[in-house]
Scaffold this motif. Sequence first.
Motif, PDB file in Angstrom:
ATOM      1  N   ARG A 439       0.842  -1.198   0.000  1.00  0.00           N
ATOM      2  CA  ARG A 439       0.000   0.000   0.000  1.00  0.00           C
ATOM      3  C   ARG A 439       0.878   1.249   0.000  1.00  0.00           C
ATOM      4  O   ARG A 439       2.048   1.213   0.382  1.00  0.00           O
ATOM      5  CB  ARG A 439      -0.927   0.027   1.229  1.00  0.00           C
ATOM      6  N   PRO A 448      -3.254   4.833   1.282  1.00  0.00           N
ATOM      7  CA  PRO A 448      -3.252   3.400   1.639  1.00  0.00           C
ATOM      8  C   PRO A 448      -4.633   2.758   1.642  1.00  0.00           C
ATOM      9  O   PRO A 448      -4.745   1.552   1.396  1.00  0.00           O
ATOM     10  CB  PRO A 448      -2.615   3.381   3.027  1.00  0.00           C
ATOM     11  N   ASP A 449      -5.698   3.531   1.908  1.00  0.00           N
ATOM     12  CA  ASP A 449      -7.032   2.925   1.956  1.00  0.00           C
ATOM     13  C   ASP A 449      -7.672   2.816   0.574  1.00  0.00           C
ATOM     14  O   ASP A 449      -8.716   2.177   0.423  1.00  0.00           O
ATOM     15  CB  ASP A 449      -7.946   3.720   2.889  1.00  0.00           C
ATOM     16  N   GLU A 450      -7.050   3.419  -0.452  1.00  0.00           N
ATOM     17  CA  GLU A 450      -7.693   3.433  -1.765  1.00  0.00           C
ATOM     18  C   GLU A 450      -7.418   2.165  -2.575  1.00  0.00           C
ATOM     19  O   GLU A 450      -8.234   1.775  -3.399  1.00  0.00           O
ATOM     20  CB  GLU A 450      -7.245   4.657  -2.560  1.00  0.00           C
ATOM     21  N   GLY A 452      -5.071  -1.814  -2.290  1.00  0.00           N
ATOM     22  CA  GLY A 452      -4.005  -2.702  -1.837  1.00  0.00           C
ATOM     23  C   GLY A 452      -3.498  -3.497  -3.031  1.00  0.00           C
ATOM     24  O   GLY A 452      -4.281  -4.126  -3.743  1.00  0.00           O
ATOM     25  N   ARG A 546     -14.640   3.141  -6.067  1.00  0.00           N
ATOM     26  CA  ARG A 546     -14.654   3.133  -4.598  1.00  0.00           C
ATOM     27  C   ARG A 546     -15.067   4.501  -4.057  1.00  0.00           C
ATOM     28  O   ARG A 546     -15.851   4.599  -3.103  1.00  0.00           O
ATOM     29  CB  ARG A 546     -13.273   2.742  -4.078  1.00  0.00           C
ATOM     30  N   ARG A 547     -14.550   5.580  -4.671  1.00  0.00           N
ATOM     31  CA  ARG A 547     -14.895   6.935  -4.229  1.00  0.00           C
ATOM     32  C   ARG A 547     -16.374   7.234  -4.463  1.00  0.00           C
ATOM     33  O   ARG A 547     -17.027   7.889  -3.640  1.00  0.00           O
ATOM     34  CB  ARG A 547     -14.030   7.956  -4.971  1.00  0.00           C
ATOM     35  N   GLU A 550     -18.374   5.575  -1.789  1.00  0.00           N
ATOM     36  CA  GLU A 550     -18.155   6.218  -0.485  1.00  0.00           C
ATOM     37  C   GLU A 550     -18.840   7.571  -0.422  1.00  0.00           C
ATOM     38  O   GLU A 550     -19.488   7.905   0.588  1.00  0.00           O
ATOM     39  CB  GLU A 550     -16.654   6.376  -0.255  1.00  0.00           C
ATOM     40  N   GLU A 556     -17.562   1.919   2.209  1.00  0.00           N
ATOM     41  CA  GLU A 556     -16.140   1.780   1.871  1.00  0.00           C
ATOM     42  C   GLU A 556     -15.909   0.390   1.285  1.00  0.00           C
ATOM     43  O   GLU A 556     -15.866  -0.605   2.003  1.00  0.00           O
ATOM     44  CB  GLU A 556     -15.270   1.991   3.113  1.00  0.00           C
ATOM     45  N   PRO A 558     -13.842  -2.589  -0.283  1.00  0.00           N
ATOM     46  CA  PRO A 558     -12.458  -3.069  -0.383  1.00  0.00           C
ATOM     47  C   PRO A 558     -12.000  -3.009  -1.844  1.00  0.00           C
ATOM     48  O   PRO A 558     -12.774  -3.299  -2.755  1.00  0.00           O
ATOM     49  CB  PRO A 558     -12.533  -4.521   0.111  1.00  0.00           C
ATOM     50  N   TYR A 560      -8.535  -3.969  -4.382  1.00  0.00           N
ATOM     51  CA  TYR A 560      -7.202  -4.526  -4.572  1.00  0.00           C
ATOM     52  C   TYR A 560      -6.860  -4.460  -6.060  1.00  0.00           C
ATOM     53  O   TYR A 560      -7.748  -4.391  -6.919  1.00  0.00           O
ATOM     54  CB  TYR A 560      -7.156  -5.988  -4.111  1.00  0.00           C
TER      55      TYR A 560
END
Length: 817
Positions: A439, A448-450, A452, A546-547, A550, A556, A558, A560
């Motif tokens: 990340r 890091p949360d966007e 992995g 993902r955005r 959210e 949120e 996950p 990858y």
Amino acid sequence: MKNAVNDGVWSGTWVARRLGVELEGDEHLTDLLGMALRRNPKRAHLLVSHVLGKHVPQSPAVVHGHGVRLGHRVRALLGDAEAAHAVVLGYAETATGLGHSVADGLSLAPYLHSTRRPVAGVTPAGGFEESHSHATSHLLLPEDPALLAGDGPLVLVDDEFSTGNTVLNTIRELHARHPRRRYVVVALVDMRSAEDAARLDRFAAEIGARVDLVAAASGTVRLPEGVLEKGQALVAEHERADAVPGAVPGAVPGGEVSRVELGWPAGLPDGGRHGFTPAHRARLEAALPGMAARIADALPDGSRRVLVLGFEELMYAPLRLAAELERTVPAEVRYSTTTRSPVLAVDDPGYAIRTRLAFPAHDDPADGPGERYAYNVAGAGFDTVVAVVDSAADTPALHAPDGLLARLAAHAPHVLLAVVPAHEPHLPERPAMLPEPLRGPAFSSYAPDEVGWLLQDLSAVSLEAPTEEREEAVQNGGAHYAESLPVEYQPSERYQALFHAALETSADRIARAVGVVTETVLTERGGTPVLVSLARAGTPVGVLMRRWAEQRYGTELPHYAVSIVRGRGIDANALRWLAAHHDPRDVVFVDGWTGKGAITRELAAAIEKFERVEGVTGFDPEIAVLADPGSCVRTYGTRDDFLIPSACLNSTVSGLISRTVLRADLVGPDDFHGAKFYRELADADVSVAFLDAVSARFPEVRDEVDAAVKELPAEDRTPTWEGWRAVERISEEYGIHDVNLVKPGVGETTRVLLRRVPWKILAKAGAGADLDHVRLLAEQRGVPVEEVHDLPYTCVGLIHPQYTRGATGADGRAVNV
């Protein structure tokens, strides 16, 4: 010339007269071959060998003898010193026994055959495609990977050398991994055209290797215009008349079925699926008399005509048992095997396939249930059939009322079943734990949360090579594109300004597409989807999806990123990690856009293979994309072919991450695929700026997204694969003959100009600002842009075919971006 197999009439006469197909060549060619009609949309006719032991029952001594004599010729060609370092490779399914027999004649070399049966835990050492076959994908699964890692001669054995495409695909794949100086191609018949022969010669020169050919006979097939359509019509006409599939004249239900124990030596491989060495051959030779004696003892008294029937890829063990039986019993012994290939049966002396027994597959095949066949068995007067299968095929389906044994018992008074233990290769221990995802900021410039990254960091390894060198290596078979990286050229100020202008004008359009595809996923998948983007083009799209979730719902998701490599598949270790941490049914694969759909097909095949090998189910191979101009998927934001600015740059719009890397010396069987983090390019990074510019437009496009999503249920979203057909047409029209060198769509064309050696650009007549950056790049690289009216894409990039260094631009000069 007459052939005695079918009542003194050449067994190709029926097809020749009705389709106008002509067989020309050596004097003895028609002794070796007859003809039949395929039930296959790719090719009308089938050349049927009289001496292969597949479709036509033949004396096992004749079958084995043809292969052994070819092996003797190979040994004489190579000499004992080179023969001792050779490896023989046969092709599944038809030539597995022939390849074994050639290895017998060569005597000094180990043998391996390709297979269409994956084995759990065995990592393929390679694979290739046989485009005209009924089942196209081949795997190479040696128990000892070193078997294919040497530099001695590789002897490739097939029953028929028709165009040379399969051999070229094989050599290209294996030469990229382990280059050799010499290859020998062996076939019963060489039926290539002069053009095909010249193509092999050119290919050999390009890779700097010697390629010899050894064949029992040679000739050509003359095909008239429209032969495929005529053949399909003939097949349809005759199959309508075949009211009861599998039923043939002379059936006499009630034949007796019993089992005979062979006493197969413990630990001796059943064939060459995982490798068969000269030491294995010696063990088999010593055991054959005893095993054949057990079969002879089990034959009913008075047996006069006996068929030993092998099973698909299991051809060699039944062949050798049949040959030993032929030597020791007074009965007439014949040998053939069952097959996956669908062929029309016509009971005519001038046709090679007189009868067909159809039965369900009985070995839990990798491609799912389906029909299998035994040809020229019914009505052939066999009083005993010895069916030889491996233990993986000794299943309830084999013994079912509609299974192979019952079909045989309807046409022979006695059926004996002999089972050879399927070889189980020794597998190394697999590490119990896989590493956690990488990340940012340690790996990538994304938060890091966007995302992995299910990758390993190869930042310290020098992997870059000039574009010209990479293109030459890829096209001449010396390397796979995933084994190196292009140099990360930084674009000119003019080009960067164009990127920012394009982003400003297209942000709304991209935001709408992100909204539509995300809402579609949330509606149709339900729950909390796990976004898995295909690195690296899919990663910015996954972050944007993902955005959206959210911002709009406070969810949120996950996310990858995993590697998928054309020709090599998806990273199986990444799938294992995902299956261990999430429900596979929640996984949604994400990519940026579709071109011709190659990755769409690659993912579907890779997921199917992963489920077969690992026993883990639930992954849905459907890809969600921002744009689907190729009409390859059902889940998309738009099907328009427009400029997505993230396609305009390399790592500096993708979190400073390189393309993914798959190279044997860097990526082991238990490692994630690799990639590099270009920390040194931080000053030029626009990755987050791109994401922020698009996500800032989400509130403005929400109503348009909702309206578009409401209309989706009424739309026909079935993929038409229009793009793939267009690419095939362009490949032929422009004399390229390789769809991998045709890159359709704005995104793929941009990649061609940034990373490959472009030949020319096809632009849809009237295309506007979406092509400004393409025209600029083409101008900088000296590449012509040709306007085309009937193009389903906005543009198509053509990679330089038959590339050699110096042929970069239209005028042959090497230029940089």
